[in-house]
Motif scaffolding. Structure first.
Motif, PDB file in Angstrom:
ATOM      1  N   LEU A 294      -2.275   1.231  -4.671  1.00 58.30           N
ATOM      2  CA  LEU A 294      -1.439   0.053  -4.864  1.00 58.30           C
ATOM      3  C   LEU A 294      -0.083   0.390  -5.460  1.00 58.30           C
ATOM      4  CD1 LEU A 294      -3.854  -2.614  -6.308  1.00 58.30           C
ATOM      5  CD2 LEU A 294      -2.705  -2.660  -4.119  1.00 58.30           C
ATOM      6  N   GLY A 295       0.930  -0.244  -4.918  1.00 49.66           N
ATOM      7  CA  GLY A 295       2.259  -0.144  -5.522  1.00 49.66           C
ATOM      8  C   GLY A 295       2.791  -1.549  -5.651  1.00 49.66           C
ATOM      9  N   VAL A 296       3.722  -1.756  -6.565  1.00 50.24           N
ATOM     10  CA  VAL A 296       4.246  -3.101  -6.751  1.00 50.24           C
ATOM     11  C   VAL A 296       5.716  -3.024  -7.145  1.00 50.24           C
ATOM     12  CG1 VAL A 296       3.478  -3.146  -9.164  1.00 50.24           C
ATOM     13  CG2 VAL A 296       3.889  -5.279  -7.945  1.00 50.24           C
ATOM     14  N   PHE A 297       6.491  -3.972  -6.688  1.00 56.90           N
ATOM     15  CA  PHE A 297       7.878  -4.040  -7.148  1.00 56.90           C
ATOM     16  C   PHE A 297       8.260  -5.500  -7.367  1.00 56.90           C
ATOM     17  CE2 PHE A 297       9.774  -5.715  -3.307  1.00 56.90           C
ATOM     18  CZ  PHE A 297       9.005  -5.215  -2.272  1.00 56.90           C
TER      19      PHE A 297
ATOM     20  N   TYR B 218      -6.009   1.825 -19.960  1.00 57.59           N
ATOM     21  CA  TYR B 218      -6.200   1.139 -18.683  1.00 57.59           C
ATOM     22  C   TYR B 218      -6.608   2.078 -17.573  1.00 57.59           C
ATOM     23  CZ  TYR B 218      -3.488  -2.665 -20.738  1.00 57.59           C
ATOM     24  OH  TYR B 218      -3.028  -3.666 -21.521  1.00 57.59           O
ATOM     25  N   PRO B 219      -7.280   1.523 -16.556  1.00 58.12           N
ATOM     26  CA  PRO B 219      -7.490   2.298 -15.332  1.00 58.12           C
ATOM     27  C   PRO B 219      -6.150   2.498 -14.625  1.00 58.12           C
ATOM     28  CG  PRO B 219      -8.612   0.161 -15.207  1.00 58.12           C
ATOM     29  CD  PRO B 219      -7.909   0.216 -16.522  1.00 58.12           C
ATOM     30  N   PRO B 220      -6.055   3.523 -13.737  1.00 56.59           N
ATOM     31  CA  PRO B 220      -4.767   3.961 -13.177  1.00 56.59           C
ATOM     32  C   PRO B 220      -3.887   2.843 -12.618  1.00 56.59           C
ATOM     33  CG  PRO B 220      -6.537   5.323 -12.343  1.00 56.59           C
ATOM     34  CD  PRO B 220      -7.172   4.316 -13.227  1.00 56.59           C
ATOM     35  N   ALA B 221      -4.452   1.953 -11.796  1.00 57.71           N
ATOM     36  CA  ALA B 221      -3.607   0.943 -11.152  1.00 57.71           C
ATOM     37  C   ALA B 221      -2.942   0.059 -12.195  1.00 57.71           C
ATOM     38  CB  ALA B 221      -4.429   0.111 -10.185  1.00 57.71           C
ATOM     39  N   ASP B 222      -3.727  -0.392 -13.166  1.00 57.47           N
ATOM     40  CA  ASP B 222      -3.172  -1.269 -14.178  1.00 57.47           C
ATOM     41  C   ASP B 222      -2.193  -0.524 -15.062  1.00 57.47           C
ATOM     42  OD1 ASP B 222      -6.242  -1.899 -13.703  1.00 57.47           O
ATOM     43  OD2 ASP B 222      -5.172  -3.786 -14.015  1.00 57.47           O
ATOM     44  N   ARG B 223      -2.453   0.802 -15.241  1.00 55.80           N
ATOM     45  CA  ARG B 223      -1.546   1.584 -16.070  1.00 55.80           C
ATOM     46  C   ARG B 223      -0.157   1.608 -15.433  1.00 55.80           C
ATOM     47  NH1 ARG B 223      -3.569   7.296 -16.614  1.00 55.80           N
ATOM     48  NH2 ARG B 223      -5.469   6.138 -17.048  1.00 55.80           N
ATOM     49  N   ALA B 224      -0.137   1.850 -14.123  1.00 54.91           N
ATOM     50  CA  ALA B 224       1.147   1.885 -13.422  1.00 54.91           C
ATOM     51  C   ALA B 224       1.864   0.557 -13.578  1.00 54.91           C
ATOM     52  CB  ALA B 224       0.918   2.200 -11.938  1.00 54.91           C
TER      53      ALA B 224
ATOM     54  N   LYS C 153       0.862  -1.176   0.000  1.00 56.39           N
ATOM     55  CA  LYS C 153       0.000   0.000   0.000  1.00 56.39           C
ATOM     56  C   LYS C 153       0.901   1.228   0.000  1.00 56.39           C
ATOM     57  CE  LYS C 153      -3.610   0.194   2.799  1.00 56.39           C
ATOM     58  NZ  LYS C 153      -4.384   0.030   4.023  1.00 56.39           N
ATOM     59  N   LYS C 154       0.697   2.101  -0.972  1.00 60.44           N
ATOM     60  CA  LYS C 154       1.540   3.299  -1.037  1.00 60.44           C
ATOM     61  C   LYS C 154       1.400   4.108   0.241  1.00 60.44           C
ATOM     62  CE  LYS C 154       0.312   4.745  -5.285  1.00 60.44           C
ATOM     63  NZ  LYS C 154       0.301   4.774  -6.745  1.00 60.44           N
ATOM     64  N   SER C 155       0.175   4.174   0.762  1.00 60.70           N
ATOM     65  CA  SER C 155      -0.043   4.954   1.981  1.00 60.70           C
ATOM     66  C   SER C 155       0.734   4.341   3.140  1.00 60.70           C
ATOM     67  CB  SER C 155      -1.532   5.007   2.302  1.00 60.70           C
ATOM     68  OG  SER C 155      -2.044   3.690   2.428  1.00 60.70           O
ATOM     69  N   PHE C 156       0.784   3.012   3.197  1.00 64.69           N
ATOM     70  CA  PHE C 156       1.504   2.326   4.257  1.00 64.69           C
ATOM     71  C   PHE C 156       2.996   2.644   4.183  1.00 64.69           C
ATOM     72  CE2 PHE C 156       2.178  -0.915   7.352  1.00 64.69           C
ATOM     73  CZ  PHE C 156       3.307  -1.608   6.972  1.00 64.69           C
TER      74      PHE C 156
ATOM     75  N   ASN D 186       7.778   5.569   6.003  1.00 69.19           N
ATOM     76  CA  ASN D 186       9.012   5.977   5.329  1.00 69.19           C
ATOM     77  C   ASN D 186       9.748   4.833   4.664  1.00 69.19           C
ATOM     78  OD1 ASN D 186      10.007   8.586   5.061  1.00 69.19           O
ATOM     79  ND2 ASN D 186      10.106   8.806   7.285  1.00 69.19           N
ATOM     80  N   LEU D 187       9.021   4.059   3.893  1.00 71.06           N
ATOM     81  CA  LEU D 187       9.637   2.909   3.252  1.00 71.06           C
ATOM     82  C   LEU D 187       9.745   3.141   1.752  1.00 71.06           C
ATOM     83  CD1 LEU D 187       7.525   0.239   5.130  1.00 71.06           C
ATOM     84  CD2 LEU D 187       9.901   0.824   5.605  1.00 71.06           C
ATOM     85  N   GLN D 188      10.741   2.515   1.157  1.00 71.43           N
ATOM     86  CA  GLN D 188      10.947   2.635  -0.286  1.00 71.43           C
ATOM     87  C   GLN D 188      10.993   1.259  -0.921  1.00 71.43           C
ATOM     88  OE1 GLN D 188      11.136   5.417  -1.922  1.00 71.43           O
ATOM     89  NE2 GLN D 188      11.149   6.727  -0.105  1.00 71.43           N
ATOM     90  N   PRO D 189      10.484   1.131  -2.145  1.00 74.12           N
ATOM     91  CA  PRO D 189      10.673  -0.152  -2.847  1.00 74.12           C
ATOM     92  C   PRO D 189      12.169  -0.392  -3.045  1.00 74.12           C
ATOM     93  CG  PRO D 189       9.239   1.330  -4.110  1.00 74.12           C
ATOM     94  CD  PRO D 189       9.691   2.090  -2.922  1.00 74.12           C
ATOM     95  N   PRO D 190      12.634  -1.630  -2.881  1.00 74.05           N
ATOM     96  CA  PRO D 190      14.069  -1.910  -2.908  1.00 74.05           C
ATOM     97  C   PRO D 190      14.627  -1.983  -4.327  1.00 74.05           C
ATOM     98  CG  PRO D 190      12.860  -3.924  -2.572  1.00 74.05           C
ATOM     99  CD  PRO D 190      11.835  -2.818  -2.629  1.00 74.05           C
TER     100      PRO D 190
END
Lengths: 276, 358, 303
Positions: B232-235, B296-302, B102-105, B110-114
């Motif tokens: 949503l964020g994904v790495f 695409y809708p935003p989440a899928d676009r990302a 979760k991007k908000s999480f 203060n976390l970053q995708p690795p």
């Protein structure tokens, strides 16, 4: 005083077990009535409590798998699938018990063995056979299959049940000139009401709950029975547990109702009364 | 399902036919179809199944080579061909891109995708230390495929897409030292410490969204299942050159009574127009190259944009490709590995022992 | 003249016997026996139909899915489907039969019996697809009642998801199966209880027998025929158990809950190896031969 205490004990035990027994079912009920996010730590969490009948409505009117139709279809299949094997099985059971017939015991053994056969394995030969008879996708085919599969255990149970009935009544009627068939229908059957009611409740439930045979033999979307529709309520990836459990509850309601109604046939001492 | 129905509606309008949609699980279909095909009957005119299954049952499928040739170059995937004839065509893509958060999480803590393996481990430690978090990663489960997916991601990241291909083809065994070392050095050490026990995956979504867990490995259809897809964020695992991606394969049984109409439907679904309708709904990615990300809708676009960096977004899914009973065994053994990491060697041996010999 | 009459009488009796049993025999032969025999035949062939004798059986029995005694006991499962089924029986049978009997007796006299009996019977009416799901969630770490209770009483090891761990998966299924199946024995016992004449109890009470003695010396023996049916059918259910395993654990984790019927299903519909599946089915039927033989023998001796 002792009697009063004993009654209390019996009721306490019975209700205690009953309440413990219903716990898993409460889980399904909660899942159908409340949103999943409230239940992730157990349905007994009541910090947030929202109830809605939405899931039931959704299941009942579902666009691709409405339970309303499913339940009707199941009834159409299940009622004949209960009456037929009960009657046919009762006749066979009576004959097994009262007629001295040389191959009787081996025949009986074979019938018992047949109960072992798992449905999955005979699916393909059975399907081919019914297809040759033109009974695929017809309720008649499914009913015949249910009947055939019920016969072994129904015959077994009724045979044993009949064996507990005192022979004197039948013998008296025979001396009075009644035919076998008359004795069977006018005396044995009525006396066996509790047994028949039990067998009926079980057979109805099993036929109602059958999924596999219906899966193989019925595939017209309008004809699908209730149990076939439950898995259809799942999406490809998404599982809406709320709708699924609501549909299951709808499906479960019929056999439970039937069972409760058949309870009044458990009249104790019917035997003793007729003996007098 | 709601995402697919608009496509059918559009097809109905365009082609002037009535279309019924039925959902069966692939497992049920795999039981229902053989006897029906034997009886020269079929419950549907267009059926979606696993690729290996269509391959094995190609004698019951209509040849779709002509249909495919018209559009062949627009696709990122190859159709199911046996002896040069096409029997099943791909539809929309699903991918299993990596770990969702979760991007908000992340912002809150203060976390970053690795971007490196060490950063990944550090991230896991940081998440584990947050109060309220039970474990850093929640492991989804069901019949088992979510667990298998995680394993495949590790294999592809550290062995490359080639390793996955070789495993599928049976050229590399699971007891091979390279494979074993990926398990032993990368995955197993994380198991007890950072991964939860397998939990029913739809339940896992709720628990993860509730911030009892930080990361969740899942396929991209997750975007259609959360309350706020924009959060949503994904790495991918740092260094991954490929991710598992695949499609649903559509075929037409020979015994359908509407073969021509079925062909028209498939042609529509895989056309640019048809696929755009689907892409707009989100949850799946188009398998055509000529669909722009804006559809695409935003989440899928990302997600689509993130995948642009990955060399191979359509690595075949290991267990789907091998298929048969081994698929179930793979899932089952992975579930076991998760709660009993010390059984690694016997697990790998089992995977080899039961691997189908061609 | 006398000879003719005797023969006619014989024929009439045979005729009556056949009339009573013909419909049953016809249906059973066509829809069960015939397909079953084809299955047995299949188990002796290979995929292309050539006769291979016992090869399928040997292959099945030497598969570690079927028999895996390396850890047994005290090591945890997987022990192989044969062993799992075998273990299931001594755990499941007494609980089911005993509970059913106790419940039937209790509910005879309790208030609101119909409601309570319906509650117990709920297990039977649950579609098996749902039954497996119920079991999974009952023993689930986050949402399960059982695990919550375990944690509450301090047994934290049992507070994890039972179905995720090989040691606890099988027990979870067995216990769940008891919940589902006890209604069956209860309902049959209830019917059986109805046939015991009240006078027996009254006479015994006059002789000074207490309730427990009445139970032991009147109820239990009178219920013997029904007990035998329940035992036979429960054992058969235990041997054939499929649906709940399929939906709760799919045989896992790591094959720890693999049972014969499930294994057969995987052979047939996943691996597409029908002859092997037929071999498992035939073996399963062979075990019931033993149950059946025992059953008929005890029946004979009790009459």
């Amino acid at each position: 005083m002792r009697r009063w205490g004993r009654e209390l004990l019996i009721n306490a035990l019975a209700w205690g077990i009953g309440l413990a027994w219903i716990v898993p079912f409460l889980g399904i009920l909660m899942s159908a009535l409340r949103p999943q996010s409230e239940l992730i730590h157990g349905w007994w969490q009541f910090s947030s409590f929202t109830i809605s009948l939405d899931n039931f409505v959704k299941a009942w009117n579902h666009p691709t798998a409405p339970m309303s139709q499913g339940i009707c279809n199941s009834l159409l299949v299940v009622i004949p699938s209960t009456i037929l094997p009960l009657f046919i099985g009762a006749m066979a059971a009576y004959a097994m018990l009262r007629f001295p017939f040389p191959l009787r015991d081996p025949l009986f053994l074979v019938i018992v063995l047949l109960m072992a056969i798992p449905q999955q394995m005979v699916a393909v030969p059975l399907f081919r056979f019914l297809r040759d008879l033109g009974l695929i996708n017809h309720y008649a085919g499914l009913i015949l299959v249910h009947t055939a599969w019920a016969l072994p255990w129904v015959t077994l149970f009724l045979r044993n049940y009949f064996s507990t009935l005192p022979r004197e009544i039948e013998e008296a009627a025979s001396l009075d000139g009644a035919s076998r068939f008359q004795i069977f229908t006018r005396i044995v059957l009525p006396l066996s009401l509790p047994g028949l009611a039990s067998a009926a409740a079980l057979q109805l439930t099993w036929a109602w709950n059958d999924f596999f045979m219906a899966l193989i033999l019925i595939y017209d979307p309008e004809k699908l029975v209730a149990t076939q529709r439950i898995p259809l309520l799942r999406g490809q990836y998404h599982i809406d547990w709320g709708v699924l459990t609501a549909a299951s509850i709808l499906t479960m309601s019929v056999p439970i109702l039937v069972f409760a109604l058949l309870q009044r046939y458990y009249i104790r001492g019917l035997i003793g009364w007729t003996l007098k | 399902m709601d995402q697919f129905l608009p496509v059918l509606k559009a097809a109905e309008e365009k082609l002037g036919v009535k279309i019924q949609y039925r959902i069966y699980r692939a497992e049920d279909l795999s039981q229902v179809l053989p006897p029906q095909f034997e009886a020269k009957q079929a419950p549907g005119d267009v059926i979606f199944m696993w690729e290996w299954w269509v391959r094995e049952n190609k004698d019951h499928a209509v040849d779709l080579t002509d249909l495919w040739q018209k559009e062949a170059n627009q696709f990122v995937l190859q159709p199911t061909t046996v002896d040069g004839r096409v029997y099943a065509v791909p539809y929309v893509l699903w991918v299993k891109p990596g770990f969702w958060y979760k991007k908000s999480f992340f912002q809150k803590h203060n976390l970053q995708p690795p971007t490196t393996w060490e950063e990944f481990l550090a991230l896991l430690d940081k998440i584990s230390a947050i109060p309220g978090i039970k474990k850093a990663i929640i492991t989804g489960d069901g019949v088992g495929w979510p667990v298998g997916d995680i394993v495949e991601h590790f294999l592809i990241t550290f062995g490359g897409p080639e390793l996955q291909q070789n495993l599928i083809a049976g050229k590399v065994r699971f007891t091979d030292p390279q494979v074993r070392s990926i398990f032993a050095e990368r995955l197993v050490p994380l198991l007890g410490k950072y991964f939860s026990d397998p939990v029913e995956w739809t339940q896992a979504i709720d628990l993860w969204w509730n911030e009892e867990y930080g990361l969740f490995f899942m396929g991209n259809w997750l975007t259609g299942m959360v309350k706020d897809p924009n959060d949503l964020g994904v790495f991918t695992l740092p260094g991954a050159r490929g991710v598992v991606g695949g499609t649903d394969w559509a075929f037409i049984p020979k015994y359908s009574e509407n073969v021509e109409a079925a062909k028209q439907l498939i042609a529509f679904m895989i056309s640019k127009e048809g696929m755009e309708v689907r892409a707009k709904q989100g949850g799946k990615l188009a398998s055509r190259k000529d669909i722009s990300p804006d559809v695409y809708p935003p989440a899928d676009r990302a997600l689509a944009e993130a995948l642009a960096k990955v060399e191979q977004p359509t690595v075949p899914d290991l267990d789907d490709a091998v298929g048969g009973d081994w698929q179930r065994l793979f899932w089952d053994q992975m579930k076991l590995l998760w709660v009993r990491p010390q059984a690694l060697d016997s697990v790998l041996r089992q995977l080899d022992a039961k691997f189908p010999t061609k | 003249m006398r000879l003719h009459r005797v023969r006619w009488e014989r024929i009439r009796r045979w005729g009556a016997f056949l009339a009573f049993t013909a419909p049953a025999l016809a249906l059973i032969s066509l829809l069960i026996v015939l397909p079953a025999m084809q299955t047995v035949a299949l188990s002796f062939t290979d995929k292309r139909g050539a006769f291979v004798g016992l090869r399928n059986f040997i292959e099945v029995l030497s598969d570690s899915d079927t028999l895996n005694l390396t850890g047994f006991p005290p090591g945890p499962p997987p022990w192989g489907s044969l062993v799992h089924n075998a273990v299931w029986i001594p755990l499941h049978l007494p609980l089911t039969v005993g509970l059913g009997l106790i419940l039937a007796v209790l509910l005879e006299r309790a208030r609101g019996a119909t409601f309570l009996k319906s509650v117990i019977f709920l297990g039977m009416v649950t579609p098996m697809i749902v039954g497996g799901v119920i079991i999974r969630f009952l023993f689930d770490e986050n949402a399960g009642v059982v695990t919550a209770i375990m944690r509450a009483v301090g047994l934290t090891a049992l507070g994890r998801s039972w179905t995720a761990y090989p040691e606890t998966a099988l027990p979870a299924l067995i216990l769940g199966s008891v919940w589902l199946w006890a209604g069956f024995s209860m309902i049959l016992y209830s019917a059986g209880l109805a046939t015991i004449p009240r006078d027996y109890y009254e006479a015994a009470a006059v002789d000074g027998a207490g309730p427990l003695q009445q139970f032991w010396y009147i109820t239990v023996p009178s219920l013997r025929p029904v007990t035998m049916v329940i035992v036979a059918m429960t054992i058969l259910w235990e041997l054939k158990i499929f649906d709940i395993v399929y939906t709760a654990t799919l045989g896992g984790p790591g094959g720890a809950t693999m049972v014969l019927a499930l294994q057969m299903y995987f052979y047939a519909f996943r691996a597409l190896e029908f002859p092997r599946a037929a071999a498992v089915a035939t073996m399963l039927s062979l075990f019931t031969l033993i149950v059946g033989l025992w059953f008929v023998r005890t029946l004979r001796s009790s009459e």
